[in-house]
Design a protein around this motif. Structure first.
Motif, PDB file in Angstrom:
ATOM      1  N   ALA A  55       0.491  -1.169   0.098  1.00 26.38           N
ATOM      2  CA  ALA A  55      -0.044   0.142  -0.080  1.00 26.38           C
ATOM      3  C   ALA A  55       0.588   1.416   0.055  1.00 26.38           C
ATOM      4  O   ALA A  55       1.726   1.520   1.146  1.00 26.38           O
ATOM      5  CB  ALA A  55      -0.827   0.068   1.494  1.00 26.38           C
ATOM      6  N   ASP A  56       0.675   2.135  -1.300  1.00 26.87           N
ATOM      7  CA  ASP A  56       1.367   3.358  -0.873  1.00 26.87           C
ATOM      8  C   ASP A  56       0.925   4.506  -2.187  1.00 26.87           C
ATOM      9  O   ASP A  56       0.775   3.881  -3.552  1.00 26.87           O
ATOM     10  CB  ASP A  56       2.788   2.968  -1.539  1.00 26.87           C
ATOM     11  CG  ASP A  56       4.146   4.747  -1.557  1.00 26.87           C
ATOM     12  OD1 ASP A  56       4.092   5.234  -2.069  1.00 26.87           O
ATOM     13  OD2 ASP A  56       5.088   3.967  -0.164  1.00 26.87           O
ATOM     14  N   ASP A  57       0.747   5.532  -1.224  1.00 27.45           N
ATOM     15  CA  ASP A  57      -0.154   6.311  -2.947  1.00 27.45           C
ATOM     16  C   ASP A  57       0.705   6.612  -4.207  1.00 27.45           C
ATOM     17  O   ASP A  57       0.219   7.137  -5.178  1.00 27.45           O
ATOM     18  CB  ASP A  57      -0.936   7.732  -2.076  1.00 27.45           C
ATOM     19  CG  ASP A  57       0.544   8.700  -1.521  1.00 27.45           C
ATOM     20  OD1 ASP A  57       1.409   7.869  -1.222  1.00 27.45           O
ATOM     21  OD2 ASP A  57       0.601   9.489  -1.499  1.00 27.45           O
ATOM     22  N   GLU A  58       2.242   6.541  -3.740  1.00 30.24           N
ATOM     23  CA  GLU A  58       2.471   6.197  -5.445  1.00 30.24           C
ATOM     24  C   GLU A  58       3.178   5.231  -6.052  1.00 30.24           C
ATOM     25  O   GLU A  58       3.583   4.672  -5.263  1.00 30.24           O
ATOM     26  CB  GLU A  58       4.317   6.800  -4.784  1.00 30.24           C
ATOM     27  CG  GLU A  58       4.705   8.252  -4.711  1.00 30.24           C
ATOM     28  CD  GLU A  58       5.706   8.703  -4.009  1.00 30.24           C
ATOM     29  OE1 GLU A  58       6.601   8.676  -4.713  1.00 30.24           O
ATOM     30  OE2 GLU A  58       6.193   9.540  -3.150  1.00 30.24           O
ATOM     31  N   GLU A  59       2.344   5.509  -7.086  1.00 27.34           N
ATOM     32  CA  GLU A  59       2.678   3.996  -8.224  1.00 27.34           C
ATOM     33  C   GLU A  59       3.646   3.042  -7.944  1.00 27.34           C
ATOM     34  O   GLU A  59       3.719   2.035  -8.240  1.00 27.34           O
ATOM     35  CB  GLU A  59       1.586   4.005  -8.958  1.00 27.34           C
ATOM     36  CG  GLU A  59       1.050   2.801 -10.115  1.00 27.34           C
ATOM     37  CD  GLU A  59       0.489   2.685 -11.230  1.00 27.34           C
ATOM     38  OE1 GLU A  59       0.324   2.070 -12.333  1.00 27.34           O
ATOM     39  OE2 GLU A  59      -0.328   3.993 -11.688  1.00 27.34           O
ATOM     40  N   LYS A  60       4.829   4.243  -8.608  1.00 31.65           N
ATOM     41  CA  LYS A  60       6.268   3.808  -8.998  1.00 31.65           C
ATOM     42  C   LYS A  60       6.882   3.483  -7.702  1.00 31.65           C
ATOM     43  O   LYS A  60       7.240   2.057  -8.183  1.00 31.65           O
ATOM     44  CB  LYS A  60       6.852   4.650  -9.307  1.00 31.65           C
ATOM     45  CG  LYS A  60       6.771   5.330 -11.067  1.00 31.65           C
ATOM     46  CD  LYS A  60       7.638   7.135 -11.191  1.00 31.65           C
ATOM     47  CE  LYS A  60       7.059   7.361 -11.976  1.00 31.65           C
ATOM     48  NZ  LYS A  60       8.051   8.619 -12.578  1.00 31.65           N
ATOM     49  N   ILE A  61       6.439   3.309  -6.176  1.00 33.23           N
ATOM     50  CA  ILE A  61       6.948   3.018  -5.008  1.00 33.23           C
ATOM     51  C   ILE A  61       6.264   1.446  -4.863  1.00 33.23           C
ATOM     52  O   ILE A  61       6.980   0.799  -4.825  1.00 33.23           O
ATOM     53  CB  ILE A  61       6.525   3.449  -4.064  1.00 33.23           C
ATOM     54  CG1 ILE A  61       7.239   4.828  -4.437  1.00 33.23           C
ATOM     55  CG2 ILE A  61       7.140   2.512  -3.057  1.00 33.23           C
ATOM     56  CD1 ILE A  61       9.022   4.733  -3.924  1.00 33.23           C
TER      57      ILE A  61
END
Length: 538
Positions: free
Chosen positions: A8-14
């Motif tokens: 779960a992370d709001d940055e898709e790249k991460i």
């Protein structure tokens, strides 16, 4: 069936980075969901019931902590790894208290993430009894080997049950399962300061980071190495080829730098590595340990967040100096006179003297801080002060100062510890001790060199001689004359030891006009004539 993982992370790249950073199949894990906000993450947790969640510290919907709270209600056994690129001290501390297994800082390192997942996988498999017989045997064998190798520290280094001069590489390898070889032997002491010393969660978290930092960086340059963790200290023994000496020094700095990254989690974290002497023989391993400890203690004077090497040129003990003797006298006198301000002043003057003495070592600072408390406790018991000492009081004090990283911090704590306890003593003493007697004792100590009579002192404190004489004997256990004599004789002994004054001059200074009578009295009280006493004790 393998372990299920949610990212779960709001940055898709991460998220994509984490997915592709790990060989999930080799860990017997599967990424079952990737979400970009807290609400989606919680819905996925309810649906997929993952074993591990890797989540950002900040997300829309729920932030990391809110997600942990809500998820633990659904799946109490679920484990979390927090990732962050920012300083969030209170958040990080709360997450650790919640039992978060690791807190990784961006940019995420492949090895660090993999090692964390592997530890969690081994714990999970062991808990669910799903390890193969081969894996169980491997873990059991490793645990037994760790115990044997750890015994080297307790038997030989820390408790010295075995004399290191009798050590032999072959026997050590056989008995403790090392792979030591002829070369360099060196002990490193890593000291962590600035973290709550009583927090078991913080301690466990940082110990994992220390182990990971050493194991991932130093082993490849050593024949063998071993680490022993004790509270917020780490002892590492390194055995490496002579040609790797500079490399090991460089790697120790890398280990230090990697641990200092944790100050994004622990706001006041300070790390020091004390590097012991490099010895060419295992029989000198105790010397390397001793010098590593001394080097780590130099952080009190030289500062933290660095690798400190032992210096040979500081061997004089401050405790044997005249400055310490003067301090002892001042602190004891202030305590006996129930003078809290005087006690605080004596401690602060000692701090200043030690700072201004070039030969003082960090070790001296720690020893003197312990000595301050020992003088306080000894004087309190000698004078039968109503000391309400909790069990382990001195041990807790020593543990606290060992966790500090500067001279000022240690002395401020010592002053506070002594004065806060002494304040309670004074309050209790004022209630139980008779004030006129205390004033009389103080008057005698300040005026013993003058003609003093019972009548004069009685008048000073406002009582008749007969009543005061009875009161004084009741409160002190001595008659007025006995106490005056004892005070004068103690002063005379100090002058004989510490000055070049003649016996006649000392006689006058302690309140006697007849030198022969003084000599006779001194001889009766001490068993020695004044000149004999001076020769023996000066």
């Amino acid at each position: 069936m393998g372990m299920k993982v949610l990212i779960a992370d709001d940055e898709e790249k991460i998220c994509q980075l984490i997915v592709h950073l790990v060989d999930w199949e080799s860990l017997d894990m599967e990424v079952v969901a990737v979400t970009h906000n807290g609400i989606e993450a919680l819905e996925a947790i309810r649906k997929w019931k993952p074993d591990i969640a890797i989540t950002d510290i900040r997300m829309p919907g729920y932030d990391g902590l809110e997600l942990i709270r809500a998820s633990k209600e659904v799946l109490p056994q679920m484990e979390f790894i927090i990732i962050s690129g920012y300083r969030h001290f209170e958040y990080a501390q709360t997450a650790i208290r919640f039992g978060v297994k690791d807190y990784l800082l961006k940019p995420i390192k492949k090895d660090e993430l993999y090692n964390t997942l592997k530890r969690m996988r081994d714990t999970y498999m062991e808990r669910h009894e799903r390890l193969s017989q081969e894996e169980m045997f491997r873990i059991t064998l490793q645990n037994n080997l760790d115990k044997l190798r750890g015994a080297f520290f307790s038997d030989i280094l820390l408790q010295k049950r075995v004399d290191s001069s009798e050590l032999d590489i072959g026997l050590v390898n056989k008995e403790y399962h090392f792979q030591f070889k002829p070369g360099c032997f060196q002990v490193e002491v890593l000291k962590i300061d600035g973290v709550d010393p009583k927090s078991a969660m913080n301690q466990e978290f940082l110990q994992e980071k220390v182990l990971e930092a050493f194991n991932s960086r130093i082993k490849e340059y050593c024949f063998d190495s071993e680490i022993c963790l004790e509270n917020y200290s780490c002892y590492a023994i390194l055995n490496y080829p002579k040609e790797n000496c500079r490399t090991v020094r460089r790697v120790l700095k890398q280990i230090l730098d990697s641990l200092l990254l944790q100050n994004d989690i622990f706001e006041h974290l300070r790390v020091t590595i004390g590097s012991g002497t490099v010895e060419g023989d295992i029989t000198r391993i105790h010397r390397s340990l001793k010098t590593a400890v001394l080097a780590s203690e130099e952080r009190l004077l030289k500062g933290t967040n660095r690798v400190l090497e032992y210096e040979e040129n500081k061997e004089n003990s401050f405790a044997e100096s005249s400055l310490f003797y003067d301090f002892n006298q001042k602190l004891t006198g202030a305590l006996e006179n129930l003078d809290e301000a005087g006690a605080a002043k004596a401690i602060m003057e000692l701090q200043k003297e030690m700072r201004n003495t070039p030969s003082v070592r960090g070790h001296d600072i720690l020893q003197m801080a312990k000595e301050i408390m020992q003088i306080y406790l000894f004087t309190a018991r000698q004078n039968k002060f109503p000391l309400h000492e909790e069990e382990g009081f001195f041990e807790d004090y020593v543990f606290a100062i060992d966790s500090m990283s500067s001279v000022d911090e240690i002395f401020q704590y010592a002053k506070k510890a002594v004065c806060s306890s002494f304040r309670e003593v004074i309050q209790a003493k004022m209630q139980e001790d008779n004030k006129p007697v205390r004033l009389a004792k103080q008057y005698i100590k300040q005026n013993y060199g003058k003609p003093i009579t019972l009548e004069l002192v009685s008048e000073q404190v406002g009582f008749t001689p007969a009543y005061f004489s009875t009161l004084f004997k009741k409160e002190t256990g001595s008659t007025f004359s006995e106490y005056l004599l004892e005070t004068r004789m103690e002063a005379a002994k100090d002058m004989l030891k510490d000055t070049n004054l003649s016996v006649a001059a000392i006689c006058e200074q302690v309140g006697y006009s007849d030198s022969k009578y003084f000599t006779k009295t001194f001889t009766r009280e001490t068993g020695l004539k004044p000149n004999q006493y001076r020769k023996l004790y000066s």
